[in-house]
Motif scaffolding. Sequence first.
Motif, PDB file in Angstrom:
ATOM      1  N   GLY A  66       0.008 -17.137  25.815  1.00  0.00           N
ATOM      2  CA  GLY A  66      -0.156 -15.841  24.706  1.00  0.00           C
ATOM      3  C   GLY A  66      -0.014 -16.867  23.322  1.00  0.00           C
ATOM      4  N   PHE A  67       0.950 -16.952  23.902  1.00  0.00           N
ATOM      5  CA  PHE A  67       1.629 -18.190  23.112  1.00  0.00           C
ATOM      6  C   PHE A  67       1.061 -18.908  22.176  1.00  0.00           C
ATOM      7  CE2 PHE A  67       6.402 -15.930  23.128  1.00  0.00           C
ATOM      8  CZ  PHE A  67       6.375 -15.223  22.314  1.00  0.00           C
TER       9      PHE A  67
ATOM     10  N   HIS B  35      -0.480 -11.102  25.808  1.00  0.00           N
ATOM     11  CA  HIS B  35       0.051  -9.803  25.300  1.00  0.00           C
ATOM     12  C   HIS B  35       0.584  -8.807  25.847  1.00  0.00           C
ATOM     13  CE1 HIS B  35       2.397 -13.026  23.384  1.00  0.00           C
ATOM     14  NE2 HIS B  35       2.055 -13.867  22.514  1.00  0.00           N
ATOM     15  N   THR B  36      -1.030  -8.190  25.519  1.00  0.00           N
ATOM     16  CA  THR B  36      -1.076  -6.286  26.595  1.00  0.00           C
ATOM     17  C   THR B  36      -0.854  -6.994  27.961  1.00  0.00           C
ATOM     18  OG1 THR B  36      -3.119  -6.269  24.728  1.00  0.00           O
ATOM     19  CG2 THR B  36      -2.821  -4.679  26.592  1.00  0.00           C
TER      20      THR B  36
ATOM     21  N   VAL C 220       1.428  -8.346  29.328  1.00  0.00           N
ATOM     22  CA  VAL C 220       2.804  -8.965  29.583  1.00  0.00           C
ATOM     23  C   VAL C 220       3.683  -7.289  28.831  1.00  0.00           C
ATOM     24  CG1 VAL C 220       4.940  -9.824  28.621  1.00  0.00           C
ATOM     25  CG2 VAL C 220       2.689 -11.777  28.672  1.00  0.00           C
TER      26      VAL C 220
ATOM     27  N   SER D 111      -5.423 -14.007  23.005  1.00  0.00           N
ATOM     28  CA  SER D 111      -3.636 -13.894  22.985  1.00  0.00           C
ATOM     29  C   SER D 111      -3.326 -12.736  22.719  1.00  0.00           C
ATOM     30  CB  SER D 111      -3.223 -14.066  21.185  1.00  0.00           C
ATOM     31  OG  SER D 111      -1.947 -14.494  21.022  1.00  0.00           O
TER      32      SER D 111
ATOM     33  N   THR E 161       5.814  -8.930  18.955  1.00  0.00           N
ATOM     34  CA  THR E 161       4.761  -9.799  19.280  1.00  0.00           C
ATOM     35  C   THR E 161       3.310 -10.048  18.947  1.00  0.00           C
ATOM     36  OG1 THR E 161       6.048 -11.406  20.523  1.00  0.00           O
ATOM     37  CG2 THR E 161       4.000 -11.621  20.640  1.00  0.00           C
ATOM     38  N   LEU E 162       2.734  -8.657  19.568  1.00  0.00           N
ATOM     39  CA  LEU E 162       1.673  -8.135  19.653  1.00  0.00           C
ATOM     40  C   LEU E 162       0.828  -7.701  17.793  1.00  0.00           C
ATOM     41  CD1 LEU E 162       0.947  -6.000  22.660  1.00  0.00           C
ATOM     42  CD2 LEU E 162      -0.641  -7.653  21.898  1.00  0.00           C
TER      43      LEU E 162
ATOM     44  N   GLU F 298       3.621 -14.775  28.967  1.00  0.00           N
ATOM     45  CA  GLU F 298       3.890 -14.587  27.424  1.00  0.00           C
ATOM     46  C   GLU F 298       4.056 -15.720  26.732  1.00  0.00           C
ATOM     47  OE1 GLU F 298       7.108 -12.106  25.050  1.00  0.00           O
ATOM     48  OE2 GLU F 298       7.626 -13.731  26.836  1.00  0.00           O
TER      49      GLU F 298
ATOM     50  N   SER G 204       7.118  -7.556  22.791  1.00  0.00           N
ATOM     51  CA  SER G 204       6.292  -7.183  23.267  1.00  0.00           C
ATOM     52  C   SER G 204       5.182  -6.996  22.004  1.00  0.00           C
ATOM     53  CB  SER G 204       5.703  -6.730  24.583  1.00  0.00           C
ATOM     54  OG  SER G 204       5.461  -8.023  25.492  1.00  0.00           O
TER      55      SER G 204
END
Length: 647
Positions: A406-407, A422-423, A425, A418, A446-447, A403, A443
């Motif tokens: 991704g950030f 995140h996908t 995760v 990214s 965030t996505l 994660e 998640s």
Amino acid sequence: MFSLWGYTDSTSSKYDEKNKTVPLSVFCGFSDAFDSFREERRDEESPVSSSNVTDKNREEPDNTLQDFYDDIDDATVVSSSGASTLSIDYNASKNIEESGKVDLSDIGDDDDSTIGSDLNEDGNNNQEPPVGFEGSKILKPLAETVRSNISSRYEAKETNQSVDAKIKSLLKTLHSTASFHGKFSVEAAQTLKDLGSLYENCGELNDALKSYGEALEIYSTKLGDHSLEAIWLEFLLGRVNHRLGNVNEALQLYSRCLSMMSNLEGNHDIVCADVRVHISKIIHSKGFHKEAGKEVKKALKIYRDHFGDEHTTVADTVDLIAEFYTSNGNHDKAANVRGELVKLRVALHGAKSIEVAQALKKWAHAHEAHGDFAAALSVMKQSYVLLHDIEGADGPNAESTLEQIGFLYFKMERIDKSIKAHTSVALIRKQKYGEYSVELASSYFTLGKAYMQASQHDRALKAFNRAMTCYGKANESNNSYIGEIMETLHTIGTLHYELSNYTKALDTFEKEKKIRQRYMKRDYKGITNSIVWGGKSQCALLNFSKGKESFIDALQHFDRIEGRKANFGETLMFYAQACEGLNDEEHAFTCFKESYQIFLANGCGKDFAPLKEVVLKLHALGLRDVSTLTASLKCQVIDGESQKYEF
């Protein structure tokens, strides 16, 4: 604070750029295999059934969010071709080399270039010294643990009994010991100490405080204040007070412990080092960064003299020094220290270990804090490969590290990668925690933000709606996730606004305001922010009068909850724009001018976007030279003709 068999604690107050990157190749030889991704299909799981928790005493869920709670198929959110799982070429990765001598010479020095300085130009500290200080010098620093030859003598023996049974057994032993040896015997003190240790271990800190205090009084009377037994109890009382947040009491207790131990064993005893570590934490939290840095470095020197460089205690102390650098904003030094700490962890724990992976992760965060996202990403990837190898893709540390990758991609504006990270995760969390878990909701949120940044608005909206569904189901029992729901709802509103769906945006912000006012009455900033966005949506719909009303409401809220800060100035700018929409240019000009002055009063620079926007408005309305304006907090909309906020 308390009196136990004659022991009295007299205190009562409480305390509720240039980056020199360490080469990765020396000991972090993983290949940069993360830059390649592949598409993978996944088997859709059947949704986990969830039963609604009912409670006669709770309020019914607010039906204004029902539209968002309706479950939808998330196939286009986490499994379509646009958002595939992350692939790593693990065969191409190398082990971290167990080579390279650890160099702590620049970490353990005790010069003036420690962890920042709180001194003014005259060399004086402007802050009041904490308890246990005289001027800027520590009188009697603190401790955390004592030597094993002391602690092992008095640690309560572990058994297979439950905690309650152990407590009952010790109380029975205490009663019989007091009857046989006497209430104030050393044997009774030993049992009281063991009882206090048990209380402390199970979190009953007030009971632990009482038991330790009674034991200390007996030891001080029978064996003397300077006996090892009494000194150890001073430390234990300090530790419990520290855990309870009584930092001043802890500081005094630790200080007495160190003073007596220094007289008994010498200032370079290992216990003294432990004490300095604790005092450094407390005084650092009080803002005495330079003094805290010197104390922990003195402790490090003692540890290195006793154990050598390759020892876990040395590594933990170096870790604390790096944390001090980070919290004080010295990210360049923090990154350098963390680089050495990785080599130290490799020497101590082996290249393939959780400790090395966590050290790599902290090193990555140090680079990130310094703004070197490329270095942060490279190190974070190495941490992830290591964790993936140790605990698997769905391990808790591997999941959180992926994660973070991704950030970092998001901060580097590499949005496609990214999204893919995140996908991955999200798929892991769906498998681990279930279809409607709060972990999966996080998640999805965030996505959604990543999809917004990538201008994939349909997917963003679906992701946010999925997050609302998950949070909503988890929130039904006791409103535990109302804050997360409101954050997601607000973001949905901003997405509608960005897409010029102003009617939907207005409806969303009105719902947000209503729910915050009902369930989050003390979230003044959240309520005010929803009012501001509602006003912006009204103006976008050309309802300028209603927009003005919203902005006045928001200005009054900001004035009450935080004063006339930048948020107040920006809202005043929105109010001025609403006046423009109503063709009231004279009033708009006054408000734009006052908005600019409020920005100046708050130290906003020329690059501050709202300030730049106000300058353009003033130019358009005829004021070519804004340098004639001076800082002021006046706002006629709120004050009328009052001059009380003029400088």
